[in-house]
Every structure is written in C-alpha cells, then in structure tokens.
Design a protein around this motif. Structure first.
Motif, PDB file in Angstrom:
ATOM      1  N   SER A 145       0.830  -1.201   0.000  1.00 46.19           N
ATOM      2  CA  SER A 145       0.000   0.000   0.000  1.00 46.19           C
ATOM      3  C   SER A 145       0.867   1.254   0.000  1.00 46.19           C
ATOM      4  O   SER A 145       1.833   1.356   0.762  1.00 46.19           O
ATOM      5  CB  SER A 145      -0.919  -0.007   1.229  1.00 46.19           C
ATOM      6  OG  SER A 145      -1.742   1.133   1.226  1.00 46.19           O
ATOM      7  N   VAL A 146       0.516   2.200  -0.868  1.00 40.51           N
ATOM      8  CA  VAL A 146       1.295   3.432  -1.020  1.00 40.51           C
ATOM      9  C   VAL A 146       0.406   4.651  -0.814  1.00 40.51           C
ATOM     10  O   VAL A 146      -0.692   4.730  -1.385  1.00 40.51           O
ATOM     11  CB  VAL A 146       1.940   3.506  -2.420  1.00 40.51           C
ATOM     12  CG1 VAL A 146       2.549   4.881  -2.666  1.00 40.51           C
ATOM     13  CG2 VAL A 146       2.994   2.432  -2.585  1.00 40.51           C
ATOM     14  N   PHE A 147       0.880   5.586  -0.012  1.00 43.36           N
ATOM     15  CA  PHE A 147       0.253   6.902   0.134  1.00 43.36           C
ATOM     16  C   PHE A 147       0.997   7.842  -0.802  1.00 43.36           C
ATOM     17  O   PHE A 147       2.174   8.133  -0.593  1.00 43.36           O
ATOM     18  CB  PHE A 147       0.359   7.380   1.584  1.00 43.36           C
ATOM     19  CG  PHE A 147      -0.276   8.722   1.852  1.00 43.36           C
ATOM     20  CD1 PHE A 147      -1.568   8.811   2.358  1.00 43.36           C
ATOM     21  CD2 PHE A 147       0.421   9.908   1.617  1.00 43.36           C
ATOM     22  CE1 PHE A 147      -2.155  10.051   2.623  1.00 43.36           C
ATOM     23  CE2 PHE A 147      -0.159  11.147   1.872  1.00 43.36           C
ATOM     24  CZ  PHE A 147      -1.448  11.217   2.383  1.00 43.36           C
ATOM     25  N   LEU A 148       0.340   8.285  -1.867  1.00 44.00           N
ATOM     26  CA  LEU A 148       0.973   9.133  -2.881  1.00 44.00           C
ATOM     27  C   LEU A 148       0.413  10.545  -2.813  1.00 44.00           C
ATOM     28  O   LEU A 148      -0.739  10.786  -3.162  1.00 44.00           O
ATOM     29  CB  LEU A 148       0.741   8.544  -4.279  1.00 44.00           C
ATOM     30  CG  LEU A 148       1.169   9.413  -5.470  1.00 44.00           C
ATOM     31  CD1 LEU A 148       2.677   9.642  -5.474  1.00 44.00           C
ATOM     32  CD2 LEU A 148       0.714   8.777  -6.788  1.00 44.00           C
ATOM     33  N   GLN A 149       1.232  11.484  -2.349  1.00 46.99           N
ATOM     34  CA  GLN A 149       0.840  12.895  -2.379  1.00 46.99           C
ATOM     35  C   GLN A 149       1.191  13.458  -3.750  1.00 46.99           C
ATOM     36  O   GLN A 149       2.341  13.439  -4.175  1.00 46.99           O
ATOM     37  CB  GLN A 149       1.555  13.684  -1.279  1.00 46.99           C
ATOM     38  CG  GLN A 149       1.329  15.200  -1.343  1.00 46.99           C
ATOM     39  CD  GLN A 149       2.369  15.917  -2.183  1.00 46.99           C
ATOM     40  OE1 GLN A 149       3.568  15.768  -1.972  1.00 46.99           O
ATOM     41  NE2 GLN A 149       1.905  16.689  -3.165  1.00 46.99           N
ATOM     42  N   ALA A 150       0.185  13.948  -4.451  1.00 47.72           N
ATOM     43  CA  ALA A 150       0.389  14.496  -5.792  1.00 47.72           C
ATOM     44  C   ALA A 150      -0.547  15.693  -5.979  1.00 47.72           C
ATOM     45  O   ALA A 150      -1.125  16.210  -5.024  1.00 47.72           O
ATOM     46  CB  ALA A 150       0.116  13.417  -6.838  1.00 47.72           C
ATOM     47  N   TYR A 151      -0.689  16.154  -7.198  1.00 49.06           N
ATOM     48  CA  TYR A 151      -1.686  17.166  -7.536  1.00 49.06           C
ATOM     49  C   TYR A 151      -2.125  16.897  -8.957  1.00 49.06           C
ATOM     50  O   TYR A 151      -1.734  15.889  -9.549  1.00 49.06           O
ATOM     51  CB  TYR A 151      -1.154  18.593  -7.325  1.00 49.06           C
ATOM     52  CG  TYR A 151       0.007  18.997  -8.206  1.00 49.06           C
ATOM     53  CD1 TYR A 151      -0.175  19.879  -9.265  1.00 49.06           C
ATOM     54  CD2 TYR A 151       1.295  18.535  -7.955  1.00 49.06           C
ATOM     55  CE1 TYR A 151       0.883  20.271 -10.061  1.00 49.06           C
ATOM     56  CE2 TYR A 151       2.362  18.922  -8.742  1.00 49.06           C
ATOM     57  CZ  TYR A 151       2.155  19.791  -9.795  1.00 49.06           C
ATOM     58  OH  TYR A 151       3.203  20.178 -10.580  1.00 49.06           O
ATOM     59  N   ASN A 152      -2.980  17.740  -9.497  1.00 55.41           N
ATOM     60  CA  ASN A 152      -3.616  17.400 -10.773  1.00 55.41           C
ATOM     61  C   ASN A 152      -2.703  17.626 -11.975  1.00 55.41           C
ATOM     62  O   ASN A 152      -3.048  18.302 -12.932  1.00 55.41           O
ATOM     63  CB  ASN A 152      -4.917  18.203 -10.953  1.00 55.41           C
ATOM     64  CG  ASN A 152      -4.672  19.702 -11.002  1.00 55.41           C
ATOM     65  OD1 ASN A 152      -3.756  20.211 -10.369  1.00 55.41           O
ATOM     66  ND2 ASN A 152      -5.508  20.412 -11.734  1.00 55.41           N
ATOM     67  N   LEU A 153      -1.518  17.033 -11.952  1.00 50.93           N
ATOM     68  CA  LEU A 153      -0.596  17.079 -13.072  1.00 50.93           C
ATOM     69  C   LEU A 153       0.166  15.764 -13.091  1.00 50.93           C
ATOM     70  O   LEU A 153       0.981  15.497 -12.214  1.00 50.93           O
ATOM     71  CB  LEU A 153       0.385  18.250 -12.945  1.00 50.93           C
ATOM     72  CG  LEU A 153       1.363  18.434 -14.108  1.00 50.93           C
ATOM     73  CD1 LEU A 153       0.610  18.836 -15.371  1.00 50.93           C
ATOM     74  CD2 LEU A 153       2.417  19.466 -13.778  1.00 50.93           C
ATOM     75  N   ASP A 154      -0.128  14.937 -14.055  1.00 59.31           N
ATOM     76  CA  ASP A 154       0.501  13.620 -14.183  1.00 59.31           C
ATOM     77  C   ASP A 154       0.164  12.684 -13.028  1.00 59.31           C
ATOM     78  O   ASP A 154       0.806  11.643 -12.866  1.00 59.31           O
ATOM     79  CB  ASP A 154       2.038  13.738 -14.281  1.00 59.31           C
ATOM     80  CG  ASP A 154       2.484  14.403 -15.574  1.00 59.31           C
ATOM     81  OD1 ASP A 154       1.692  14.420 -16.532  1.00 59.31           O
ATOM     82  OD2 ASP A 154       3.604  14.907 -15.624  1.00 59.31           O
ATOM     83  N   ASP A 155      -0.850  13.046 -12.208  1.00 59.95           N
ATOM     84  CA  ASP A 155      -1.187  12.200 -11.062  1.00 59.95           C
ATOM     85  C   ASP A 155      -1.671  10.821 -11.508  1.00 59.95           C
ATOM     86  O   ASP A 155      -1.279   9.796 -10.933  1.00 59.95           O
ATOM     87  CB  ASP A 155      -2.226  12.872 -10.160  1.00 59.95           C
ATOM     88  CG  ASP A 155      -3.430  13.393 -10.939  1.00 59.95           C
ATOM     89  OD1 ASP A 155      -3.390  13.386 -12.184  1.00 59.95           O
ATOM     90  OD2 ASP A 155      -4.407  13.807 -10.310  1.00 59.95           O
ATOM     91  N   ALA A 156      -2.498  10.783 -12.548  1.00 61.09           N
ATOM     92  CA  ALA A 156      -3.000   9.500 -13.047  1.00 61.09           C
ATOM     93  C   ALA A 156      -1.859   8.644 -13.587  1.00 61.09           C
ATOM     94  O   ALA A 156      -1.838   7.419 -13.411  1.00 61.09           O
ATOM     95  CB  ALA A 156      -4.050   9.727 -14.129  1.00 61.09           C
TER      96      ALA A 156
END
Length: 268
Positions: free
Chosen positions: A137-148
C-alpha cells in the motif's frame, strides 16, 4: 556587466515573478510577466481527510512529491490538532520523496527519506521504487498534473495506491497564454523564463500551436528553466536548447541567462 541590456525577457511564473523581474532589471533587461501557472487551490476538506487516513492507515510507502503538498498536509494536521501524530507517522514510515523544496521541508522536521530521487524527478523516483523489494500500500501525495500517470505506474509495479491531492491548479487565463504566444511567435522577446513544468504544459496544451512554438524556441527565442524537472518538460516538448543553472534557484537562473548573452556577444 549588464548583458541583458535592451533585451525583453518573458516570465511565465506567478509566484516570485516580481523577484525574477527585479533580477532581470538589475542586469539591464526588460521583464514582461505573463503568468501561465494557473491559480493554486488548496482543498482543506481533502487535506484533512488525507491526514486522518494517513495516520489511521497502514502504508508500506509514503511518497511526497512537492514541498507545497507536504506543507499543506502539515498545515491541515496542525489546524485539526493532529500535527504531532502526522509527523510521528512520517517518522515511522518508509518515505520516498523528490524535489528540493520537499527535501527542505523534511529537514525542518528532522525526517529522513529512505528513497530520494537523485535528479529531483518523478521518473527517477519511480526507478528507485521499482528497484525496491517492498510491494504493498502506497500513500501518494500528488496534484492534478501527471497524477493518473504516476498512480498507474505504481499500480503496474504491484502497489495499491491511495492518492492524496491536497491542492490543484486551475487553468491560466486564456489572455495571458495568447499574449505570451504572440510574443514568442513575433520573436519580440529574446527569452522565456519557466519556473515549473505546469507552465510548460499549459503553454503547449493547444496542439495547433505546438509546431510553431517549437520552431520559434529552436530558432531565436531562448527557453530558460529554473531546474531539471522544468527543463525536462521543455525538452520533451521538442525544444533542443534549454538553458538551466547548476544551482536550481531563481537568482542562479538569471545569472546564467546573463552569462549566456555575454558569451553570445563575445562569439560575434
């Protein structure tokens, strides 16, 4: 020497655009600001939920990709009286991070990552994670740029991904984009300064303009990047010459720009 004397330099940044403009003026240049970053929106509700889920959950990796994201989550934890629990959770987790600002935030809280992207890019961080034996399981902090894209990459490795998006960017004003494009098309600026890959993506989003933009940058308009991530995005768009400083800071970038034109003058 003021090698930027009489030269117009477009600044695509929003934050610190005034500071960059002052530095350009100090070298004799004329800055023209066309902010194409887009407005940043902090999502308080999402941030609070992300913090609670992180503290309560069991994650094999916690991935922090931006300094803004880490600080936003920390601020939310503080507002909800969960800051100590949040920091302790990070301290006892396997941390994988990228970016100088994220690294700076980690140091402020005496946190040490297990994995760190050597070149500051997500691609390098994913390479490091791919080589790590742990899957889960991974907690990935990202934003709406290349997140997908990065979520999908992690899932392909065999991870289950929790996507944390404490902030997002709106699209920039169409007028700012068009005005900057016209400056580039007319070659009425000698250089364009970019401080994030978001700005580059926004500029090249219109497919009808891409070939013309690439041609102008590869002809007479110099593309300038504050660091490796931004430079890589410019190169991925097809720009063959990208100026960037070794020290990824605003001041170093403008000094490098001044040196570039000094060397150009001396070669004539």
């Amino acid at each position: 020497m003021s090698e930027l004397q009489g030269k117009r330099v477009a600044v695509a940044a929003d934050r610190r655009a005034e500071e960059i403009g002052t530095l350009i003026r100090n070298f004799g240049g004329e800055p023209v600001v066309y902010s194409i970053q887009g407005k940043m929106n902090l999502d308080e509700s999402t941030s609070a939920g992300n913090v609670r889920d992180l503290i309560a959950g069991s994650f094999d990796w916690v991935i922090l990709t931006t300094g803004i994201g880490a600080r936003t989550l920390a601020d939310s934890a503080h507002k909800n009286e969960l800051h100590e629990d949040f920091i302790e959770k990070l301290r006892t987790s396997r941390l994988a991070i990228r970016g100088k600002k994220t690294t700076d935030w980690m140091k402020e809280h005496q946190l040490k990552p297990e994995l760190l992207a050597a070149d500051g890019t997500m691609a390098e961080l994913m390479k490091e994670l791919r080589a790590a034996p742990e899957r889960g399981s991974v907690f990935l902090q990202a934003y709406n740029l290349d997140d997908a894209k990065w979520k999908s990459t992690l899932e392909e490795m065999g991870h289950e991904v929790y996507l944390s998006q404490p902030y997002s960017f709106e699209k920039p004003k169409t007028a700012h984009l068009q005005e900057l494009k016209m400056e580039i098309f007319d070659q009425s600026v000698e250089a364009v300064v970019f401080t994030s890959k978001t700005q580059v993506k926004n500029l090249f989003e219109d497919t009808e303009d891409q070939e013309t933009l690439i041609h102008k940058f590869n002809d007479q308009v110099l593309a300038v990047a504050v660091g490796k991530v931004t430079a890589k995005e410019l190169e991925d768009q097809g720009i063959t010459e990208v100026l960037q400083p070794e020290n990824q800071k605003m001041g170093a970038m403008v000094v490098k720009l001044n040196q570039y034109f000094k060397q150009l003058t001396q070669s004539y």
